[in-house]
Design a protein around this motif. Structure first.
Motif, PDB file in Angstrom:
ATOM      1  N   VAL A 159      38.974 -22.871  22.162  1.00 21.60           N
ATOM      2  CA  VAL A 159      40.141 -22.138  21.897  1.00 21.60           C
ATOM      3  C   VAL A 159      39.777 -20.501  21.710  1.00 21.60           C
ATOM      4  O   VAL A 159      40.394 -19.852  22.608  1.00 21.60           O
ATOM      5  CB  VAL A 159      40.293 -22.300  20.066  1.00 21.60           C
ATOM      6  CG1 VAL A 159      41.301 -20.713  19.830  1.00 21.60           C
ATOM      7  CG2 VAL A 159      41.174 -23.357  19.525  1.00 21.60           C
ATOM      8  N   SER A 163      41.108 -18.007  24.870  1.00 21.09           N
ATOM      9  CA  SER A 163      41.650 -16.567  24.536  1.00 21.09           C
ATOM     10  C   SER A 163      40.875 -15.563  24.754  1.00 21.09           C
ATOM     11  O   SER A 163      41.477 -14.599  25.454  1.00 21.09           O
ATOM     12  CB  SER A 163      41.676 -17.019  22.549  1.00 21.09           C
ATOM     13  OG  SER A 163      42.153 -17.364  22.022  1.00 21.09           O
ATOM     14  N   GLU A 164      39.631 -15.974  25.191  1.00 19.63           N
ATOM     15  CA  GLU A 164      38.899 -14.356  25.687  1.00 19.63           C
ATOM     16  C   GLU A 164      39.377 -14.511  27.464  1.00 19.63           C
ATOM     17  O   GLU A 164      38.636 -13.760  27.783  1.00 19.63           O
ATOM     18  CB  GLU A 164      37.358 -14.672  25.499  1.00 19.63           C
ATOM     19  CG  GLU A 164      37.196 -13.817  24.021  1.00 19.63           C
ATOM     20  CD  GLU A 164      35.591 -13.816  23.433  1.00 19.63           C
ATOM     21  OE1 GLU A 164      35.091 -14.297  23.976  1.00 19.63           O
ATOM     22  OE2 GLU A 164      36.114 -13.898  22.107  1.00 19.63           O
ATOM     23  N   VAL A 169      46.823 -15.054  25.462  1.00 18.25           N
ATOM     24  CA  VAL A 169      47.483 -15.650  25.135  1.00 18.25           C
ATOM     25  C   VAL A 169      47.404 -16.383  23.582  1.00 18.25           C
ATOM     26  O   VAL A 169      47.046 -14.354  22.826  1.00 18.25           O
ATOM     27  CB  VAL A 169      45.207 -16.676  24.854  1.00 18.25           C
ATOM     28  CG1 VAL A 169      45.664 -18.077  24.416  1.00 18.25           C
ATOM     29  CG2 VAL A 169      45.322 -16.475  26.544  1.00 18.25           C
ATOM     30  N   TYR A 170      48.284 -17.244  23.219  1.00 19.02           N
ATOM     31  CA  TYR A 170      49.137 -17.471  22.077  1.00 19.02           C
ATOM     32  C   TYR A 170      49.231 -19.048  21.765  1.00 19.02           C
ATOM     33  O   TYR A 170      49.248 -19.638  22.693  1.00 19.02           O
ATOM     34  CB  TYR A 170      50.374 -17.143  21.715  1.00 19.02           C
ATOM     35  CG  TYR A 170      50.665 -17.363  20.653  1.00 19.02           C
ATOM     36  CD1 TYR A 170      50.947 -16.073  19.936  1.00 19.02           C
ATOM     37  CD2 TYR A 170      51.940 -18.347  20.642  1.00 19.02           C
ATOM     38  CE1 TYR A 170      51.959 -16.394  18.205  1.00 19.02           C
ATOM     39  CE2 TYR A 170      52.478 -18.679  19.597  1.00 19.02           C
ATOM     40  CZ  TYR A 170      52.429 -17.685  18.499  1.00 19.02           C
ATOM     41  OH  TYR A 170      52.975 -17.766  17.237  1.00 19.02           O
ATOM     42  N   ALA A 172      46.277 -16.958  19.014  1.00 24.74           N
ATOM     43  CA  ALA A 172      45.136 -16.568  19.357  1.00 24.74           C
ATOM     44  C   ALA A 172      44.380 -15.655  18.026  1.00 24.74           C
ATOM     45  O   ALA A 172      45.385 -15.320  17.554  1.00 24.74           O
ATOM     46  CB  ALA A 172      44.532 -15.810  20.052  1.00 24.74           C
ATOM     47  N   GLY A 175      45.704 -12.396  19.856  1.00 26.31           N
ATOM     48  CA  GLY A 175      46.450 -12.396  20.081  1.00 26.31           C
ATOM     49  C   GLY A 175      48.274 -11.900  19.853  1.00 26.31           C
ATOM     50  O   GLY A 175      47.725 -11.297  18.698  1.00 26.31           O
ATOM     51  N   TYR A 238      36.889 -17.006  15.112  1.00 26.71           N
ATOM     52  CA  TYR A 238      37.719 -18.504  15.552  1.00 26.71           C
ATOM     53  C   TYR A 238      37.666 -19.356  15.299  1.00 26.71           C
ATOM     54  O   TYR A 238      38.427 -20.828  14.938  1.00 26.71           O
ATOM     55  CB  TYR A 238      37.393 -18.014  16.867  1.00 26.71           C
ATOM     56  CG  TYR A 238      38.032 -17.730  18.507  1.00 26.71           C
ATOM     57  CD1 TYR A 238      38.936 -17.209  19.034  1.00 26.71           C
ATOM     58  CD2 TYR A 238      36.631 -16.997  18.899  1.00 26.71           C
ATOM     59  CE1 TYR A 238      38.941 -16.174  19.713  1.00 26.71           C
ATOM     60  CE2 TYR A 238      36.770 -15.966  19.780  1.00 26.71           C
ATOM     61  CZ  TYR A 238      38.240 -15.231  20.063  1.00 26.71           C
ATOM     62  OH  TYR A 238      38.689 -14.212  20.624  1.00 26.71           O
ATOM     63  N   GLN A 256      48.068 -24.073  23.232  1.00 28.75           N
ATOM     64  CA  GLN A 256      47.867 -22.680  24.014  1.00 28.75           C
ATOM     65  C   GLN A 256      48.714 -21.856  24.829  1.00 28.75           C
ATOM     66  O   GLN A 256      48.414 -23.035  25.958  1.00 28.75           O
ATOM     67  CB  GLN A 256      46.160 -21.809  24.221  1.00 28.75           C
ATOM     68  CG  GLN A 256      45.495 -21.519  22.064  1.00 28.75           C
ATOM     69  CD  GLN A 256      43.934 -21.413  22.730  1.00 28.75           C
ATOM     70  OE1 GLN A 256      43.206 -22.430  23.611  1.00 28.75           O
ATOM     71  NE2 GLN A 256      43.789 -20.393  22.397  1.00 28.75           N
ATOM     72  N   GLY A 258      48.773 -18.872  28.078  1.00 29.30           N
ATOM     73  CA  GLY A 258      48.717 -17.563  28.707  1.00 29.30           C
ATOM     74  C   GLY A 258      49.221 -17.296  30.116  1.00 29.30           C
ATOM     75  O   GLY A 258      49.675 -18.515  30.365  1.00 29.30           O
TER      76      GLY A 258
END
Length: 292
Positions: A159, A163-164, A169-170, A172, A175, A238, A256, A258
């Motif tokens: 995750v 995210s990074e 990204v959703y 997060a 985010g 996270y 997720q 993105g």
């Protein structure tokens, strides 16, 4: 530096080999079900299963590239890492390409898919290969145009990595508060593509939070983990996000979403790729018409 021939990237079906360190080789294979002969395809499937059998209980997986279905391999992009001395497979990433409605048109979303690494190879620094290299190559083939990515996981480390590593990204912890594009029918991923990530028909979908409930009943059963078993991220936010959001007893996953874009590519090249990593040698030239 990494050398990439743009003409090959835009004109051929990708079947690339590159060295990763002194003793490893990576092969990236695009849509093998579309062009590989049956014997080659079976050999590729065997290599994927050899990695899986060293990592998971035997016959734990029966979805996606493990489904013994040429059509699944036709929508997949495989990244395999081998020991050079004996060609033994030690890790792979299986991406999938999904057609999803966006702004009244069908767009292709690249699902980040399954990553498995033989426990004996987990200290070899392969994350940059397995979690980003293929997306970078696709981005270059797409002439630097952004494309959508998706990811399904309950593992805090993953995750955080997604995210990074990608833009917007959703869901997060830090985010956006809603999916990156509300004009996209993201529900169609669950309605039409749940087989890609091994989610059964009885799984639910918490759409406001993009959580798949009871996710481990469609072939991915062997991947279900408790929170204690799931690999943690170095950033505690996270870990907390996953623990508070997901029901691990039931078997929940985040879906997720993105984008792979120029900012993502720059961040990957400057932060994830080691100095002087490899040189890519294109070994095939097959036309596929693949675009995302």
């Amino acid at each position: 530096m990494m050398r990439i021939w743009l003409k090959s990237l835009t004109q051929s079906t990708l079947d690339a080999r590159l060295r990763v360190g002194a003793d490893l080789e990576t092969r990236i294979i695009e849509r093998p079900g579309c062009w590989m002969k049956e014997a080659e395809l079976q050999a590729l499937s065997k290599d994927l299963r050899r990695v899986a059998e060293a990592t998971l209980p035997r016959e734990a997986l029966s979805y996606g590239v493990f489904a013994a279905d040429r059509s699944r391999m036709s929508d997949s992009i495989i990244t395999l890492v081998y020991r050079r001395k004996d060609r033994h497979p030690i890790a792979f990433n299986a991406l999938a390409v999904m057609d999803v409605p966006l702004n009244g048109q069908i767009q292709q979303v690249v699902h980040l898919g399954l990553v498995l690494v033989n426990p004996e190879a987990r200290s070899k620094g392969l994350s940059w290969v397995l979690y980003g290299l293929t997306c970078l190559v696709i981005f270059l083939r797409n002439q630097l145009r952004p494309f959508w990515i998706s990811n399904v996981t309950q593992v805090p480390a993953v995750v955080g990595l997604v995210s990074e590593g990608f833009s917007g990204v959703y869901p997060a912890p830090d985010g956006p508060q809603s999916p990156v594009s509300t004009s996209c029918n993201w529900r169609a991923i669950m309605e039409e593509h749940r087989h890609v990530f091994g989610v059964g028909k009885d799984a639910g979908f918490d759409e406001p939070h993009f959580i798949i409930t009871n996710a481990y009943t469609g072939g991915s059963d062997g991947l279900k983990k408790t929170y204690a078993e799931a690999a943690k991220h170095r950033d505690e936010k996270y870990n907390t996000f996953c623990e508070q959001s997901l029901d691990y007893d039931r078997g929940d996953d985040f879906l997720q979403l993105g984008q792979m874009d120029l900012a993502t590519a720059r961040k990957y090249l400057t932060g994830a790729v080691p100095a002087n990593p490899c040189a890519i040698c294109w070994s095939r030239a097959r036309w596929s018409g693949f675009r995302v």
